[in-house]
Enzyme design. Structure first.
Site, PDB file in Angstrom:
ATOM      1  N   LYS A  52      14.901 -25.244 -54.309  1.00  0.00           N
ATOM      2  CA  LYS A  52      13.801 -25.931 -54.999  1.00  0.00           C
ATOM      3  C   LYS A  52      13.683 -25.425 -56.441  1.00  0.00           C
ATOM      4  O   LYS A  52      13.551 -26.211 -57.381  1.00  0.00           O
ATOM      5  CB  LYS A  52      12.488 -25.702 -54.236  1.00  0.00           C
ATOM      6  N   GLN A  96       5.703 -21.884 -49.033  1.00  0.00           N
ATOM      7  CA  GLN A  96       6.817 -22.210 -48.134  1.00  0.00           C
ATOM      8  C   GLN A  96       6.423 -21.949 -46.670  1.00  0.00           C
ATOM      9  O   GLN A  96       5.960 -20.861 -46.334  1.00  0.00           O
ATOM     10  CB  GLN A  96       8.055 -21.381 -48.515  1.00  0.00           C
ATOM     11  N   ASP A 119       3.249 -30.480 -51.555  1.00  0.00           N
ATOM     12  CA  ASP A 119       3.797 -30.760 -50.217  1.00  0.00           C
ATOM     13  C   ASP A 119       3.059 -31.924 -49.545  1.00  0.00           C
ATOM     14  O   ASP A 119       3.548 -32.478 -48.560  1.00  0.00           O
ATOM     15  CB  ASP A 119       3.686 -29.508 -49.325  1.00  0.00           C
TER      16      ASP A 119
END
Ligand code: NDP
Length: 303
Positions: A52, A96, A119
């Site tokens: 990422k 994460q 997200d």
């Protein structure tokens, strides 16, 4: 005989779209900034995070990496999220997942400012998706929608079956397909006769975490099959059951003793479906590409 459904050009389009917007923001003196938080040493999470960050760099999106010890508790992580929420120079926050067991994941997700929630897991964004309002939505299902749209197939009125009902893939996937005017069914672990239901689908999206669960018996001839699953296979008997002996994938298994495999029994489904996405090199790259789109959208939202 169906075809391997390449996700490459859809991913490139999403990245190009993000890059154009990064340039437009740059002209206004704004550089999108993603803060990535990793707790602990999970090897798969480390790989995801570095991919990422690398993709951010390639597009001119600033990223900062916040690495916390594996024994961090909920309050300590909430304090980090709070600081990032208040930092006006940070546009997107990604914590994460999965988090270590001692951390209350839902409290962390709910603490992220919804307009920085790249997200798309915050309850406000889940609500916005369900209500059909604009917001930041989960990257994997959004990537799948981009792929389906680019395929040129009309989605309206098609029967889509989503296998799996997780908050991060299955449920938002079903909402997004509904938004595209599909008729949507969801299969989960308690569904009776799942293969029979799935055989009625024009579009199948598998997100289960069970290697090769969706096999040719689940597939209607000509269906479009999207495989979200990423599973590591290390057991030889399982590998031999899923992978033809003379394939490149079996060769890779023989060399490394492990291989990544999706939730779709790829080789048998290819015989029936029109298109099947590969694993690896399929939906995973769309997920990262859509994360970049969300980072830029978060920067725009905060202007
Ligand atoms: P979860 O474990 O959170 O959810 C799995 C779902 O599958 C559950 O809803 C479960 O049902 C259902 N399920 C389990 N077994 C069966 C079965 N035998 N028959 C029918 N349904 C079943 O997984 P995720 O959604 O987080 O992930 C799914 C897969 O996608 C994993 O392989 C993961 O690694 C991968 N993934 C890939 C991404 C990418 O970028 N390509 C991103 C995110 C995930 P129930 O609710 O009843 O328990």
């Amino acid at each position: 005989m169906g075809k391997r459904w390449s996700c490459k050009s859809t991913a490139e389009n999403l990245l190009a779209q993000a890059k154009t917007k990064v340039a437009a923001l740059g002209e206004r003196g704004i550089q999108p900034h993603l803060a990535v938080v990793l707790v602990g040493e999970d090897p798969a999470s480390k790989v995801y995070v570095s991919n990422k960050i690398r993709t951010c760099e390639s597009l001119g999106i600033k990223s900062t990496f916040h690495k916390l010890e594996a024994d961090t508790d909920t309050d300590a992580l909430l304090a980090v999220v709070d600081e990032l929420n208040r930092d006006t120079k940070v546009h997107g926050i990604l914590v994460q997942l999965p988090l270590p067991k001692q951390i209350d994941e839902s409290r962390i997700i709910a603490a992220i400012e919804p307009d920085k929630d790249v997200d798309g897991f915050h309850p406000v964004n889940v609500g916005r998706l369900s209500l059909g309002e604009p917001g930041l939505f989960p990257c994997t299902p959004m990537g799948v929608i981009a792929l389906l749209r680019q395929s040129g197939h009309s989605l309206s009125g098609k029967h889509a079956v989503v296998v799996g009902r997780s908050n991060i893939v299955g449920k938002p996937m079903a909402q997004l397909l509904l938004k595209e005017n599909c008729t949507v069914s969801i299969i989960h672990s308690r569904t009776q006769n799942p293969a029979e239901l799935c055989r009625q689908a024009d579009i199948v999206v598998a997100a289960v975490g069970r290697p090769g669960l969706v096999d040719a018996d689940w597939i209607k001839p000509g269906a479009l099959v999207v495989d979200v699953g990423i599973n590591e296979i290390t057991d030889r008997a399982q590998a031999e059951n899923l992978i033809p002996a003379d394939s490149k994938k079996m060769k890779a298994f023989n060399e490394k003793g492990r291989v990544l495999y999706g939730d779709v029994h790829y080789f048998s489904c290819l015989d029936k479906a029109e298109l099947v996405t590969p694993v690896p090199g399929g939906i995973g790259r769309l997920t990262i590409a859509h994360l970049m789109v969300n980072c830029v959208a978060a920067a725009e939202l905060q202007q």
